[in-house]
Design an enzyme around this catalytic site. Structure first.
Site, PDB file in Angstrom:
ATOM      1  N   THR A 134       1.206  -1.263   0.282  1.00  0.00           N
ATOM      2  CA  THR A 134      -0.039   0.156   0.251  1.00  0.00           C
ATOM      3  C   THR A 134       0.779   0.888  -0.008  1.00  0.00           C
ATOM      4  O   THR A 134       2.050   0.697   0.190  1.00  0.00           O
ATOM      5  CB  THR A 134      -0.957  -0.237   1.631  1.00  0.00           C
ATOM      6  OG1 THR A 134      -1.494   1.475   1.247  1.00  0.00           O
ATOM      7  CG2 THR A 134      -0.230  -0.414   2.494  1.00  0.00           C
ATOM      8  N   ASP A 135       0.497   1.939  -0.740  1.00  0.00           N
ATOM      9  CA  ASP A 135       1.187   3.282  -0.467  1.00  0.00           C
ATOM     10  C   ASP A 135       1.106   4.064   1.152  1.00  0.00           C
ATOM     11  O   ASP A 135       1.491   4.741   1.091  1.00  0.00           O
ATOM     12  CB  ASP A 135       0.358   4.712  -1.249  1.00  0.00           C
ATOM     13  CG  ASP A 135      -1.531   5.327  -0.990  1.00  0.00           C
ATOM     14  OD1 ASP A 135      -1.330   4.362  -0.701  1.00  0.00           O
ATOM     15  OD2 ASP A 135      -2.189   5.685  -1.860  1.00  0.00           O
ATOM     16  N   GLU A 136       0.705   3.524   1.989  1.00  0.00           N
ATOM     17  CA  GLU A 136       0.559   3.940   3.344  1.00  0.00           C
ATOM     18  C   GLU A 136       1.619   4.011   4.161  1.00  0.00           C
ATOM     19  O   GLU A 136       2.108   4.717   4.917  1.00  0.00           O
ATOM     20  CB  GLU A 136      -0.511   3.552   4.133  1.00  0.00           C
ATOM     21  CG  GLU A 136      -2.281   4.067   3.569  1.00  0.00           C
ATOM     22  CD  GLU A 136      -3.635   4.208   4.289  1.00  0.00           C
ATOM     23  OE1 GLU A 136      -3.234   3.664   5.560  1.00  0.00           O
ATOM     24  OE2 GLU A 136      -4.906   3.756   3.946  1.00  0.00           O
ATOM     25  N   TYR A 159      -1.723  -0.564  10.856  1.00  0.00           N
ATOM     26  CA  TYR A 159      -1.734  -0.695   9.832  1.00  0.00           C
ATOM     27  C   TYR A 159      -0.869  -1.167   9.089  1.00  0.00           C
ATOM     28  O   TYR A 159      -0.086  -1.631   8.332  1.00  0.00           O
ATOM     29  CB  TYR A 159      -3.597  -0.546   8.847  1.00  0.00           C
ATOM     30  CG  TYR A 159      -2.957  -0.713   7.564  1.00  0.00           C
ATOM     31  CD1 TYR A 159      -3.258  -2.461   7.620  1.00  0.00           C
ATOM     32  CD2 TYR A 159      -3.061   0.139   6.812  1.00  0.00           C
ATOM     33  CE1 TYR A 159      -3.091  -2.511   6.047  1.00  0.00           C
ATOM     34  CE2 TYR A 159      -3.551  -0.456   5.431  1.00  0.00           C
ATOM     35  CZ  TYR A 159      -3.162  -1.296   4.987  1.00  0.00           C
ATOM     36  OH  TYR A 159      -3.509  -1.573   3.815  1.00  0.00           O
ATOM     37  N   LYS A 163       2.568  -3.335   7.369  1.00  0.00           N
ATOM     38  CA  LYS A 163       2.476  -3.120   5.899  1.00  0.00           C
ATOM     39  C   LYS A 163       4.176  -3.090   5.614  1.00  0.00           C
ATOM     40  O   LYS A 163       4.530  -3.753   4.933  1.00  0.00           O
ATOM     41  CB  LYS A 163       1.664  -2.721   4.830  1.00  0.00           C
ATOM     42  CG  LYS A 163      -0.153  -3.137   4.996  1.00  0.00           C
ATOM     43  CD  LYS A 163      -0.055  -4.623   4.762  1.00  0.00           C
ATOM     44  CE  LYS A 163       0.015  -4.787   3.191  1.00  0.00           C
ATOM     45  NZ  LYS A 163      -0.387  -5.932   2.282  1.00  0.00           N
TER      46      LYS A 163
END
Ligand code: NAD
Ligand code: DAU
Length: 344
Positions: A134-136, A159, A163
């Site tokens: 994810t870009d997060e 989260y 990741k």
């Protein structure tokens, strides 16, 4: 650019939002391939998303947990000749707000589960591994600029930290063992089969019932929205053409503040903006995400095919036609979570 030939895909998390769309897409675009779906069926996993594939000769569901080596080995057994197997790893705890309520399941599945999967896949010698991230993991942007593959990792939520941890384990498997893995990092997806705890299906479902639409903070948090089909075509491209060890950002250059998205949905549904209700902000809320996807466009030739103007109405009408699907999800365990998150 070389192409890897796999004839079986082991998808983890194939009963979730992106995974179920991916299984449907493979049946359409690669009908000769076998698809093995390993999923633990957590609250977010729903076999109802896959009823159209039940009984399909090339589709096998394996009920199992990526944290359990024996479950992963069963799925690899079902996939067969490892030299023909590509693994697309999507299984994860995926919701930021849940990770704020409790981070441990995120560490056990996203971090430890990924290592269990990597070990088993390396032992078997699978041909390719795509880790869907994810870009997060890049943290938050100010008003300008984009995340590139070189942006340092700076995750802010439990989260995204889990990741980022899984991304580093995949990176280490490549560097230490030559394991043929790529990592993809995508922005916010929207489309059919998304669990209605996420912003878009939540506001569509609430607006249809004239219920308040909970908007965190000032509603000016920016996300970069990508139609799930475009994301899944990008993952297939990386599976077939990606260079092991490389990271590929995926995004559609479609950033907008949450309020604009919500107002657009209300307009499409013919509902009043008075449904918008400002609620307590998400702790540590990332202000802005925006993806620079020029590497996958340039090096692998992927392009998004759906504009937001085309895909948002498609998505809304899908949820309008799936009233029973939504109702079943919005009952039971989801309700308990919903009241913990929003009260009442
Ligand atoms: P989702 O929550 O809808 O689905 C997750 C699936 O994983 C479910 O079917 C669940 O049952 C399964 N699962 C969870 N724990 C498991 C375990 N221990 N063993 C086996 N299966 C397990 O998630 P999603 O939105 O479809 O996201 C899929 C992947 O894509 C995730 O890795 C997520 O981090 C990533 N991603 C999502 C988005 C997005 O906008 N949704 C964007 C970028 C990346
Ligand atoms: O960027 C990719 C990520 O996108 C994925 O890695 C995650 O798995 C996925 O859940 C998603 O994370 P977000 O936190 O961005 O998505 P969510 O739908 O939860 O929230 C989108 C934006 O809307 C965010 O700024 C928070 C806000 N929001 C969300 C909810 C659920 C609200 O204002 N109200 C809400 O009730």
């Amino acid at each position: 650019m070389s192409t890897t030939h796999v004839s079986t895909v082991l998808v983890t998390g194939g009963a979730g939002f992106i995974g179920s769309n991916f299984c449907h897409m493979l049946a359409e675009l690669r009908p000769d391939w076998r698809v093995v779906n390993l999923d633990a069926l957590t609250y977010a996993g729903n076999l109802e998303n896959l009823t159209a594939l039940e009984g399909h000769p090339n589709y096998t569901f394996v009920h199992g947990d990526i944290r359990q080596p024996e479950d992963v080995r069963r799925a690899l057994d079902a996939a067969g000749d490892p030299g023909q197997v590509g693994v697309v790893h999507m299984a994860a705890e995926s919701h930021v707000d849940r990770s704020i309520q409790g981070g441990l399941p995120f560490v056990t599945t996203n971090v430890a589960g990924t290592q269990v999967l990597l070990d088993a896949c390396r032992e078997r010698g699978v041909a390719r591994f795509v880790h869907v991230s994810t870009d997060e993991v890049y943290g938050s942007l100010g008003d300008a600029g984009f995340f590139t593959e070189e942006t340092p990792l700076a995750p802010n939520s439990p989260y995204s930290a889990s990741k980022a941890g899984s991304d580093l384990l995949v990176r280490a498997a490549f560097h230490t063992h030559g394991f043929p893995a790529c990592i993809t990092r995508c922005s916010n997806n929207y489309g059919p089969y998304q669990f209605p705890e996420k912003l878009l299906p939540l506001i569509i479902a609430n607006a249809q019932e004239d219920k308040p639409l909970p908007i965190y903070g000032d509603g000016m948090y920016v996300r970069d929205w990508l139609f799930v089909r475009d994301h899944n075509e990008a993952i297939l491209t990386v599976l077939e053409k990606g260079v092991p060890g490389e990271v590929y950002n995926i995004g559609g250059n479609n950033e907008m503040p949450n309020l604009r998205l919500v107002k657009q949905v209300l307009k499409e549904l013919g509902k009043p903006e008075s449904l918008i209700t400002y609620v307590k902000d998400r702790p540590g809320h990332d202000r802005r995400y925006a993806i620079d996807a020029s590497k996958i466009r340039r090096e692998l030739g992927w392009e998004p095919r759906y504009t937001f103007e085309r895909a948002l109405p498609l998505t809304i009408s899908w949820y309008q036609s799936q009233g029973e699907w939504l109702q079943r999800l919005r009952s039971g365990a989801y309700r308990e979570y919903y009241s913990r998150q929003y009260g009442a």
